[in-house]
Design a protein around this motif. Structure first.
Motif, PDB file in Angstrom:
ATOM      1  N   GLN A   1       0.820  -1.209   0.000  1.00 13.09           N
ATOM      2  CA  GLN A   1       0.000   0.000   0.000  1.00 13.09           C
ATOM      3  C   GLN A   1       0.856   1.261   0.000  1.00 13.09           C
ATOM      4  N   LEU A   2       1.993   1.218   0.681  1.00 12.82           N
ATOM      5  CA  LEU A   2       2.906   2.368   0.645  1.00 12.82           C
ATOM      6  C   LEU A   2       3.407   2.643  -0.766  1.00 12.82           C
ATOM      7  N   LEU A   3       3.533   1.586  -1.555  1.00  7.45           N
ATOM      8  CA  LEU A   3       3.989   1.738  -2.936  1.00  7.45           C
ATOM      9  C   LEU A   3       2.842   2.095  -3.874  1.00  7.45           C
ATOM     10  N   SER A   4       1.748   1.340  -3.792  1.00  4.27           N
ATOM     11  CA  SER A   4       0.677   1.481  -4.778  1.00  4.27           C
ATOM     12  C   SER A   4      -0.168   2.724  -4.565  1.00  4.27           C
TER      13      SER A   4
ATOM     14  N   LEU B   1      -1.684   4.987   3.802  1.00  2.11           N
ATOM     15  CA  LEU B   1      -1.278   5.100   5.201  1.00  2.11           C
ATOM     16  C   LEU B   1      -2.300   4.447   6.126  1.00  2.11           C
ATOM     17  N   LEU B   2      -3.579   4.635   5.821  1.00  2.00           N
ATOM     18  CA  LEU B   2      -4.613   4.001   6.634  1.00  2.00           C
ATOM     19  C   LEU B   2      -4.523   2.480   6.529  1.00  2.00           C
ATOM     20  N   GLY B   3      -4.318   1.974   5.328  1.00  2.00           N
ATOM     21  CA  GLY B   3      -4.190   0.536   5.158  1.00  2.00           C
ATOM     22  C   GLY B   3      -2.933  -0.028   5.786  1.00  2.00           C
ATOM     23  N   VAL B   4      -1.838   0.722   5.684  1.00  2.00           N
ATOM     24  CA  VAL B   4      -0.581   0.285   6.294  1.00  2.00           C
ATOM     25  C   VAL B   4      -0.748   0.124   7.801  1.00  2.00           C
ATOM     26  N   SER B   5      -1.416   1.085   8.419  1.00  2.86           N
ATOM     27  CA  SER B   5      -1.598   1.003   9.877  1.00  2.86           C
ATOM     28  C   SER B   5      -2.382  -0.245  10.238  1.00  2.86           C
TER      29      SER B   5
END
Length: 396
Positions: free
Chosen positions: A49-52, A333-337
């Motif tokens: 997610q940080l990449l996409s 960022l929300l998904g990463v968390s």
């Protein structure tokens, strides 16, 4: 289409869970070691997610999503051929990275079209579709284990990935026109991350989504051992119970979408967090009882699933409403968390071995209380983003 590409990530994690004890036996590993394959997959979901997310703000939504589904298909097939637990864990990292594209880009597409209460309502409807993944995946996985091994489950997932790649390439429209795209580059991406993380309101929602997701993944990672090894459920019964719990996720999403016609996303988020805390504390009390049975343990897990429908949809909508120009990065960022917290929660639930449910219960309760504190300490002090845009507004 959005439901399918968003659900492939959870499906790839849930489908093989009934075979996790068998996987541990095949590799001669402990339950905690086998759960590392869950952890690496979750780390991949976070990294991907940080990449996409930022890439989709620069190049549009369609191309990154289709490419991610193609890579997912190849790496899922590679998981079925893994000769060791370490190789499987590595492949799961890449698999999760590819699956993350559907999660981040799917949410960004929603924000391209809707905001505020309208966005929360759409996300709730989307969760009904996404909820089919945890309903069907463990049931199908459990039935596949009657005729094949956990490796065959990965082969089936690769076929699903191939179908989604083909359908996405043909049917998925582009929702971010060129004039709304951002300049690329590492410096711009880092500056955007810094700006988002400097927003106290946004950070509050990041913690809510992360800790709430940690509670959910704690259940996902620990339930196969707890329900089967501690409380005696068969792989097939476990798949049915897992699916039944997911029905409560779908039902909660339906109720949340209906209530959004008269209630604000922030008020419903508070209700969801209260339900989550009650579920976590009740689970700790129940598993501590020597006379607790399978039905008693499943009850608070059902409440936990229903509460997540309220927490996730409303927290995501409120967080994304304030940042339409960088929806992909904000969604990332929300998904990463969510998955980063889950990556730490997954091995914790196995620390007590396969003879106790208490570690899983403590992880769920701890994450639930932390999410509620984040809401009261950060997110609830700011304005309600749903008031900025009228009900049902479509962003053009």
């Amino acid at each position: 289409m959005l439901g399918s590409v968003s659900a492939i990530g959870p499906a790839a994690m849930d489908a093989y869970l009934p075979g996790l004890p068998e996987l541990a036996r095949d590799f001669g590993a402990s339950p905690s070691a086998a759960q590392v394959t869950v952890t690496t997959y979750l780390l991949g979901l976070a990294l991907g997610q940080l990449l996409s997310g930022p890439l989709s703000d620069v190049h549009g939504r369609r191309r990154p999503l289709v490419a991610g589904m193609a890579v997912f298909t190849v790496t899922t097939l590679a998981c079925s051929l893994a000769p060791s637990l370490s190789v499987l864990a590595g492949m799961r990292l890449v698999q999760g990275t590819a699956a993350a594209v559907g999660v981040a880009v799917g949410r960004a597409i929603v924000r391209d079209l809707y905001a505020g209460a309208a966005g929360a309502r759409y996300l709730s409807r989307l969760m009904i579709v996404i909820g089919l993944a945890p309903i069907l995946a463990p049931i199908v996985g459990g039935q596949l284990l009657r005729v094949t091994s956990w490796r065959g489950v990965f082969v089936a997932l690769s076929v699903l990935g191939l179908a989604l790649t083909a359908v996405g390439a043909r049917l998925l429209p582009e929702t971010l026109p060129r004039e709304r795209r951002r300049a690329g580059g590492l410096r711009v991406t880092l500056e955007t991350f810094a700006r988002l993380l400097g927003d106290r309101r946004f950070v509050g929602f990041v913690l809510i989504v992360g800790l709430g997701g940690g509670a959910m993944i704690g259940y996902v990672a620990g339930s196969s051992f707890v329900l089967q090894d501690v409380y005696g459920a068969s792989p097939q019964l476990y798949g049915l119970l897992f699916g039944l719990n997911a029905v409560f996720l779908v039902a909660g999403a339906q109720v949340n979408a209906h209530l959004l016609a008269t209630r604000s996303p922030r008020s419903l988020l508070r209700v969801g967090l209260l339900m989550l805390v009650v579920a976590g504390v009740a689970l700790v009390v129940i598993v501590s009882l020597p006379t607790a049975g399978l039905a008693m343990v499943v009850a608070p897990l059902m409440l936990q699933m229903a509460s997540w429908s309220f927490v996730q949809a409303n927290a995501l909508a409120l967080a994304l409403t304030d940042h339409p120009e960088v929806a992909g990065t904000a969604a990332a960022l929300l998904g990463v968390s969510q998955y980063a917290f889950g990556a730490f929660a997954a091995p914790l639930v196995g620390l007590g071995g396969s003879d106790t449910a208490l570690p899983m219960a403590l992880v769920i309760a701890g994450c639930a209380v932390g999410a509620a504190l984040a809401f009261e300490g950060l997110a609830s002090r700011s304005r309600d983003g749903s008031a900025q845009i009228a009900e049902g507004t479509t962003i053009t």
